[in-house]
Structure formats: C-alpha cells, structure tokens
Write a protein that holds these residues in place. Structure first.
Motif, short mmCIF file in Angstrom:
data_model
loop_
_atom_site.label_atom_id
_atom_site.label_comp_id
_atom_site.label_asym_id
_atom_site.label_seq_id
_atom_site.Cartn_x
_atom_site.Cartn_y
_atom_site.Cartn_z
N LYS A 122 -4.81 -1.16 -0.86
CA LYS A 122 -4.59 -2.03 0.28
C LYS A 122 -4.29 -1.22 1.52
O LYS A 122 -3.48 -0.32 1.52
N GLY A 123 -4.99 -1.57 2.61
CA GLY A 123 -4.82 -0.84 3.85
C GLY A 123 -5.82 0.28 4.02
O GLY A 123 -6.03 0.76 5.13
N ARG A 124 -6.47 0.69 2.92
CA ARG A 124 -7.45 1.77 3.00
C ARG A 124 -8.87 1.26 2.76
O ARG A 124 -9.83 1.78 3.32
N THR A 152 -11.71 -2.03 2.51
CA THR A 152 -12.02 -3.35 3.04
C THR A 152 -13.26 -3.88 2.35
O THR A 152 -14.31 -3.23 2.35
N SER A 156 -9.69 6.95 4.10
CA SER A 156 -8.53 7.75 3.67
C SER A 156 -8.57 8.01 2.18
O SER A 156 -7.58 7.83 1.47
N LYS A 208 -2.93 -2.99 -5.23
CA LYS A 208 -1.90 -2.41 -4.36
C LYS A 208 -2.25 -1.00 -3.93
O LYS A 208 -1.97 -0.59 -2.79
N TYR A 215 -6.95 -7.41 -3.16
CA TYR A 215 -6.93 -5.95 -3.27
C TYR A 215 -5.86 -5.51 -4.26
O TYR A 215 -4.78 -6.09 -4.34
#
Length: 127
Positions: free
Chosen positions: A65-67, A69, A85, A62, A60
C-alpha cells in the motif's frame, strides 16, 4: 475459453518502477473482479492487490500500500499494476487472477479459490 496473459515483468534496481499488465484474451470477464498475487521462491502465493469489476473498489496488501496502484480498463478488459519504490523483497512471480467472488474476500485466497489464473510474469528487484 477465458485466458489471462500477463506482461511487463523484468529486472529493476531497488527503488525503481515497473508496470504489469494483464489482458483477458477471451473478452469474457466483464463481471469478474481481477487482481494480482505473487509467489517468491520457497514461499506461498500471496495476495497483492485486486479491483472490482466496476473498477471502483480497490484492495491492497499492507506491504504494498502506497507503493503499488491497480487500475482497470473495462473497454479493453485489462488491468495494470503500477509498482513504484520496489524492494528486493518484491522479487517474485506475479500472477493475474479473476473470479466472480468479491475481491474483498481475496486476501487469504489460494490457487483453488479463484477461477482463472495467468501463467505469471517474473519481477526481479536487485539491491
């Protein structure tokens, strides 16, 4: 002939979600890594996310990442990008790509570095 077809783009409000899909219509990408790039108006195309041919290794940028998939269905030869998000700065044309090179090398890849590209699907995030 290998062809990648993206779907799932559209317009969404800030904070919303979209799911992009990419299908290999030629069913010949069994040993290819696959991934997503995006290009916003007036900007260079940039790496978003990628997945190895095995589906085990995920990569991913930066800024997502986290938002976002990424996932892969090896039987159907498809990949998906679940985007949550979402922000206005995520607005871009999203392109699916495939290549035999390791996706770990794709962070700075340009159009000419990867073998197969889709036509792109537009994602618009409004504030």
């Amino acid at each position: 002939q290998v062809q990648l077809v993206e779907s799932g783009g559209g317009e969404v409000q800030e904070g919303g979600s979209l799911r992009l899909s990419c299908a290999d219509s030629g069913r010949t990408l069994g040993n290819y890594g696959m991934g997503w790039f995006r290009q916003a108006p007036g900007k260079e195309r940039e790496f978003v996310s990628a997945i190895s041919w095995s589906g085990v290794h995920l990569y991913y940028a930066k800024f997502v990442k986290g938002r976002f998939t990424i996932s892969r269905n090896k039987v159907q030869n498809t990949i998906s990008l679940e985007m949550n998000s979402l922000k206005p700065e995520d607005t871009a044309v999203y392109y699916c790509a495939a290549d035999k090179s390791p996706p770990s090398d794709w962070y700075r890849a340009t159009t000419g570095d990867l073998e197969v590209w889709g036509q792109g699907t537009l994602v618009t995030v409004s504030s």
